[in-house]
Design a protein around this motif. Structure first.
Motif, short mmCIF file in Angstrom:
data_model
loop_
_atom_site.label_atom_id
_atom_site.label_comp_id
_atom_site.label_asym_id
_atom_site.label_seq_id
_atom_site.Cartn_x
_atom_site.Cartn_y
_atom_site.Cartn_z
N ARG A 148 -6.30 3.46 29.23
CA ARG A 148 -6.55 3.93 27.88
C ARG A 148 -5.48 4.92 27.43
O ARG A 148 -5.37 5.25 26.27
CB ARG A 148 -7.91 4.62 27.82
N ARG A 149 -4.70 5.38 28.39
CA ARG A 149 -3.64 6.32 28.01
C ARG A 149 -2.64 5.66 27.06
O ARG A 149 -2.01 6.32 26.28
CB ARG A 149 -2.89 6.80 29.26
N GLY B 241 -13.63 9.08 21.87
CA GLY B 241 -12.48 9.92 22.16
C GLY B 241 -11.90 10.56 20.90
O GLY B 241 -10.86 11.21 20.97
N ARG C 132 -17.39 9.79 14.41
CA ARG C 132 -17.16 10.61 15.61
C ARG C 132 -17.92 11.91 15.43
O ARG C 132 -18.19 12.36 14.31
CB ARG C 132 -15.68 10.83 15.83
N ARG D 121 -9.57 6.21 9.58
CA ARG D 121 -9.49 5.14 10.56
C ARG D 121 -10.89 4.64 10.89
O ARG D 121 -11.73 5.39 11.34
CB ARG D 121 -8.77 5.61 11.81
N LEU E 277 -12.65 4.46 21.59
CA LEU E 277 -11.80 5.10 20.57
C LEU E 277 -12.59 6.14 19.78
O LEU E 277 -12.11 7.25 19.54
CB LEU E 277 -11.23 4.04 19.61
N SER F 37 -2.47 0.37 19.84
CA SER F 37 -2.99 0.17 18.48
C SER F 37 -1.83 0.05 17.49
O SER F 37 -1.88 -0.78 16.59
CB SER F 37 -3.92 1.31 18.08
N GLY G 48 -3.45 3.73 24.78
CA GLY G 48 -4.23 3.29 23.62
C GLY G 48 -3.48 3.42 22.30
O GLY G 48 -3.49 2.52 21.49
N PHE G 49 -2.83 4.57 22.13
CA PHE G 49 -2.16 4.80 20.85
C PHE G 49 -1.04 3.77 20.63
O PHE G 49 -0.95 3.15 19.58
CB PHE G 49 -1.60 6.21 20.80
N LYS H 70 -10.43 9.11 18.47
CA LYS H 70 -9.19 8.47 18.00
C LYS H 70 -9.40 7.79 16.65
O LYS H 70 -8.44 7.53 15.93
CB LYS H 70 -8.72 7.42 19.01
N ILE H 71 -10.62 7.47 16.35
CA ILE H 71 -10.92 6.92 15.03
C ILE H 71 -12.07 7.71 14.41
O ILE H 71 -12.80 8.42 15.13
CB ILE H 71 -11.28 5.40 15.10
N ASP H 72 -12.20 7.58 13.09
CA ASP H 72 -13.17 8.44 12.40
C ASP H 72 -14.55 7.79 12.30
O ASP H 72 -15.57 8.42 12.52
CB ASP H 72 -12.64 8.74 11.00
#
Lengths: 320, 484
Positions: free
Chosen positions: A40-41, A114, A263, A67, A111, A47, A43-44, A116-118
Motif C-alpha cells: 500500500r506504500r 487511511g 473519512r 476525492r 484508502l 492511483s 498507493g499514491f 487518502k480519499i474524502d
C-alpha cells in the motif's frame, strides 16, 4: 508499475497482429495483478498512474480536489455517466472532484480509512465493520426506500435448485469478500441453517463485482451466485440478456442500502456540503436525470441503525 | 482410343491445346492451393502455440491465487466472437490442474469446474496420457483422427513447478470455410485466366490446323479430280506444311502429265491395233478379191452371150469393186514414186472444197508461208488436207469460218485446220480417229482414219484441240529431210 505504463503506451503502436496484441494485453493484465498485489506504500503512485490511464478522469490529483472512492455497489463501469456525474458535482461543490476506482472493496476501504480519499460509496457490511473510522454521509433511496436486498441466483437452465441449500457441493460465485449482498448474506444464510459456509460449496470464487457474478452464473461457470438486488434489477433494464440467463431463487430480507461514507477526520463543512449536494440531486434537473440513470430516487441522511441487521449478521458469521 | 485417333486434326489440335492449357492451369492452381494450405496450417499451429504459451504464462498468477473469475476473463479475452479469422479462434479453452481436473474452461457448461475433461469422452480422454508423455515443460500438439478438434497443450509452470495445463481445442471444421474460400478464389482466378486464354489458344490452335486441313482436303481429290486438287488453296508458308504443299502441287502436276500421257498412249495403241487389224483384214480380203475380179474379167472377155450371166456378173463386179475401194481406203497404201508437195497444191485443194464451202456459206481462209516445194509426197499430203478441210467445212457453223495454216520450219511441216463449229466432247475425242467412229450421218467414217494412217506412215504427229466456245483445231506435224 512503470513497465505497466510502457506496455500500455507500446501497444498503441506495436500491434502488428492478434497474437502480439493479445500478448501485450495479457502482459499488461499480468502487470496489473502484480501491481494490485503490491504494498500500500505505493498507493499514491498507483492511483496517479491509474488515473493517467483513464483519460475521462482528471489526469492529476489536483490540490484541493474532492476525492470520492467508488465500488461496484452500483454499475460503476459506465464511464460516460461517471463523467457527467463528476462534472455536475464539480459545478455544485465549486471544486474539482476526482473519482477513485479500484479492483475491489478492500482497496477503496483502505484508502478511506487511511484518509487518502474524502468520501466513498461503499457497502453496508464494511461500513458496520469500520463504522468508528467512518462517518455516514447519505443513503440512497431505491424504489423510494433506503433499503435493498441480496439476490441468490442460479443459471436460467437450472430448474431444480430452488433455495441456497440446493446448491450443496456446487460452485458458487461471490462478488467481493467485503460485500454484504454478495458475500455476507449467503454466508450468514448458510450459517443460520446450520451449514459450514467454507465447506458447503465444492468451490467458490470472487468476481470482484456484482455484474460479473451475473455473468459467471449466466455462462454456467458458477452454479449459483449472490448479487446486489439493486444492481441485478438495474442490469435487467440495461442488459436484459445478462440477467435473463439467470434465475433468482432467493431474495434476502431488506438491508440498509450501500451508503456514502466519509473519512473520520473530514471537516464538518465539507461533509455537510457534500451531503446537501447528494440530497439536493432530485431538485436539480441534471441531478434528477443522473438519479434516473442510476435508477435511484434520491438520498437521505440516514441513521447508523439502518445497518444494524448487517451488523448482527456479521457478528453471527464471525462467531462461527 | 481408335475413335479418338479418328477425330479430325481441326478438332484434335485445339482440343489438345485446350487440354494442355486446362491441365497447366489446374496443376498451377493445385500447387498454389497446396502451398497455401501448408502455410495456413503452419501459421495456425504457430499462432495456437504462441497463444497457448502466452495464456499459460498469464494464467499462472490466477491459478496460484485460485482466482477462477480472472482466469475465466483471461481465456475469454482470447476469444473474439466476431473474429475476422474464425479458424484462429480456439473453440475450447481448458485450464486443468495436475490431476487433470478443470480449473476453468471457456465452456463452463460442458466442462464444469472441478470435473474431469475425460468425462466428455473421445479425444479428451486421451489428452491426459499425452500430457504425461515427454518433457513436462514442453508444448504438445495432438491431432486425434477421430476427433473434430485438434489440441495444443501448454504446461502452466511457476518457478519450474508444473501447476497444470492450458489446452486449446481448435475445430478442424472451422478451418474448412477459409480453405474452401481459398480454393474458391483460386478457382475463380484460374477461371478468369482460362476465359482469357482459352479463346486465344483455341483460335491459334485452329489456325495451326487449317493448312493441314486444306492439304488433306486437296488430297481427297487425288487422283479422280486432279484439276480440283491442283487449284486448291494451299498454305504459302516456308515451314514444313508449306513445303508439303509445294511438294503436293508438284506431285499433282506430275500425276496429271502422267495421266495425259497414259491416255494418249492408250489412244495411239488402240489406233495401232486397229491399224494392224485392218491391214490384216484388207490383205486377207484383197487376195481372194483380186482373184474374183480377174475371174469376172476373164468371163466377160471369153464367156458366152448369156445376158443373165453378164448382168449378174456385172453386178458382182460392181459390188466387189466397192469392197476393193473400201478396203483400199482402210489400208492406205503408199506409192513410193510421187512428186514433191508444192505451195500450189494448197490452191488446188481450195478449189476442190470450194463447192462444198459455198453450199454451206463457209468462209475458208488460208495462211500459208510455204514458198518452195517440200520433199514430201504430194498425193498423201493432199489426201490429208482434203479430208481435214472437208471435215472442217462440214463441222463449221452455217456461214462460219474454216482456217488452214501451213508453215515449214526446222525440218517440220506444220499444218493446222480449224473450224468454229461445235466442239468435240472429251469422250468422243478418244475414239475420233478410229474407223467408222464418225458421229455424222454423211460419209463413211474413214476420213480421219486415213489421215491418221498417212501421218503415221510419214512419222508425223497429230493432235486435236477442241474447246467449248472456241475453235476445233487439227494440228499436224510432219518431218521432212531438206535436200542437200
Amino acid at each position: 508499475m512503470l513497465r505497466c505504463k510502457v506496455l500500455r503506451a507500446g501497444n498503441v503502436i506495436e500491434i502488428r497482429d492478434e497474437a502480439t496484441a493479445f500478448a501485450l494485453i495479457i502482459a499488461a493484465m499480468n502487470q496489473d495483478d502484480h501491481c494490485r498485489a503490491g504494498s500500500r506504500r505505493r498507493g499514491f503512485l498507483q492511483s496517479a498512474l491509474a488515473m493517467a490511464a483513464m483519460p475521462l478522469l482528471p489526469a492529476r490529483a489536483e490540490a484541493g480536489a474532492l476525492r470520492i472512492g467508488l465500488t461496484p455497489v452500483f454499475l460503476d463501469d459506465q464511464l460516460s455517466f461517471l463523467t457527467r456525474w463528476r462534472v455536475w458535482l464539480e459545478r455544485r461543490l465549486k471544486r474539482p472532484v476526482v473519482f477513485v476506482q479500484r479492483g475491489n472493496y478492500r482497496e477503496v476501504l483502505d484508502l478511506i480509512r487511511g484518509g487518502k480519499i474524502d468520501f466513498a460509496w461503499i457497502c453496508g457490511y464494511p461500513y458496520v465493520r469500520y463504522r468508528h473510522e467512518l462517518r455516514l454521509v447519505a443513503v440512497p433511496l431505491w424504489r423510494g426506500r433506503p433499503y435493498y436486498q441480496s439476490y441468490l441466483i442460479v443459471p436460467d437452465d437450472d430448474a431444480k435448485s430452488n433455495s441456497l441449500t440446493d446448491l450443496r457441493g456446487k460452485v458458487f460465485a461471490y462478488s467481493d469478500p467485503d460485500s454484504n449482498s454478495g458475500y455476507l448474506y449467503p454466508q450468514y444464510r448458510l450459517t443460520a441453517s446450520g451449514e459450514n459456509p467454507s465447506t458447503f460449496f465444492s468451490r467458490h470464487f470472487f468476481t470482484w463485482g456484482h455484474r460479473k457474478v451475473v455473468e459467471a452464473v449466466g455462462v454456467g461457470l458458477a452454479d449459483g451466485g449472490a448479487v446486489d438486488g439493486y444492481v441485478w434489477e438495474t442490469l435487467a433494464e440495461f442488459h436484459p440478456k445478462l440477467t435473463g440467463a439467470t434465475r433468482i431463487i432467493e431474495r434476502s430480507p431488506e438491508f440498509g442500502h450501500p451508503p456514502f461514507a466519509a473519512r473520520a477526520d473530514i471537516p464538518e463543512l465539507e461533509l455537510q456540503q457534500f451531503r446537501a449536494t447528494l440530497l439536493g440531486m432530485p431538485a436539480d434537473t441534471e441531478g434528477a436525470e443522473l438519479l434516473r440513470l442510476l435508477r435511484l430516487d434520491g438520498f437521505v441522511a440516514g441513521q447508523g441503525s439502518l445497518f444494524n441487521e448487517i451488523a448482527r449478521m456479521a457478528a453471527r458469521v464471525r462467531r462461527t | 482410343m481408335i475413335a479418338l485417333a479418328d477425330i479430325s486434326l481441326g478438332w484434335k489440335i485445339p482440343l489438345r491445346v485446350m487440354a494442355a492449357v486446362l491441365g497447366t492451369a489446374l496443376a498451377v492452381t493445385a500447387a498454389l492451393v497446396t502451398r497455401e494450405y501448408d502455410e495456413m496450417s503452419q501459421n495456425l499451429e504457430a499462432h495456437a502455440k504462441s497463444l497457448a504459451r502466452v495464456m499459460a504464462n498469464t494464467l499462472v498468477a490466477p491459478m496460484l491465487h485460485d482466482d477462477i473469475w480472472r482466469a475465466y476473463e483471461i481465456i475469454q479475452s482470447a476469444r473474439d466472437p466476431a473474429a475476422i479469422a474464425p479458424e484462429l479462434q480456439a473453440d475450447v479453452v481448458l485450464v486443468t490442474d495436475l490431476e487433470y481436473r478443470v480449473f476453468v474452461s471457456s465452456r463452463p457448461r460442458m466442462f464444469p469446474i472441478g470435473s474431469s475433461p475425460a468425462s466428455q469422452g473421445g479425444a479428451y480422454g486421451r489428452l491426459r496420457a499425452a500430457m504425461l508423455e515427454g518433457k513436462p515443460t514442453e508444448q504438445k500438439v495432438i491431432d486425434p483422427a477421430d476427433s473434430s478438434h485438434y489440441f495444443v497443450m501448454s504446461p502452466l509452470v511457476a518457478d519450474g513447478v508444473a501447476l497444470g495445463h492450458v489446452v486449446l481445442g481448435y475445430s478442424k471444421i472451422s478451418f474448412l470455410p477459409r480453405f474452401t474460400g481459398l480454393v474458391g478464389r483460386a478457382a475463380l482466378v484460374t477461371l478468369l485466366v482460362l476465359i482469357v486464354i482459352m479463346p486465344i489458344a483455341w483460335v491459334s490452335a485452329r489456325r495451326t490446323g487449317t493448312p493441314l486441313l486444306a492439304l488433306a482436303d486437296a488430297m481427297r481429290h487425288v487422283p479422280e479430280e486432279l484439276e480440283v486438287a491442283r487449284l486448291a488453296e494451299l498454305p504459302k508458308s516456308r515451314d514444313e506444311i508449306g513445303q508439303l504443299g509445294d511438294a503436293f502441287v508438284r506431285m499433282v502436276g506430275e500425276l496429271k502429265q502422267k495421266q495425259e500421257l497414259e491416255s494418249q498412249m492408250l489412244v495411239s495403241e488402240r489406233l495401232a491395233a486397229v491399224g494392224r487389224l485392218s491391214a490384216g483384214i484388207a490383205h486377207e480380203i484383197n487376195n481372194p478379191l483380186g482373184g474374183m475380179l480377174t475371174a469376172i474379167k476373164t468371163w466377160q472377155r471369153h464367156g458366152g452371150d448369156d445376158p443373165l450371166a453378164s448382168q449378174t456378173l456385172s453386178l458382182l463386179e460392181r459390188g466387189l469393186d466397192q469392197i476393193r475401194h473400201t478396203v483400199a481406203a482402210l489400208l492406205v497404201e503408199t506409192k513410193p514414186e510421187d512428186r514433191a508437195f508444192e505451195p500450189k497444191d494448197i490452191d488446188d485443194l481450195l478449189i476442190l472444197v470450194e463447192a462444198e464451202a459455198h453450199a454451206r456459206s463457209v468462209h475458208v481462209v488460208v495462211e500459208s508461208s510455204l514458198t518452195t516445194p517440200l520433199p514430201l509426197r504430194a498425193t498423201l499430203l493432199r489426201q490429208i488436207l482434203l479430208n481435214l478441210l472437208l471435215n472442217a467445212v462440214a463441222a463449221a457453223e452455217q456461214g462460219g469460218l474454216v482456217q488452214l495454216s501451213a508453215a515449214a520450219k526446222d525440218g517440220k511441216l506444220k499444218l493446222a485446220v480449224c473450224n468454229d463449229g461445235q466442239h468435240i466432247p472429251d469422250e468422243q475425242l478418244a475414239y475420233l480417229f478410229e474407223p467408222f467412229a464418225s458421229g455424222r450421218e454423211k460419209g463413211h467414217g474413214l476420213g480421219l482414219w486415213i489421215v491418221y494412217q498417212i501421218v503415221q506412215q510419214l512419222n508425223g504427229g497429230l493432235f486435236v484441240e477442241s474447246e467449248p466456245g472456241g475453235c476445233t483445231t487439227f494440228n499436224i506435224e510432219i518431218p521432212y529431210v531438206e535436200p542437200v
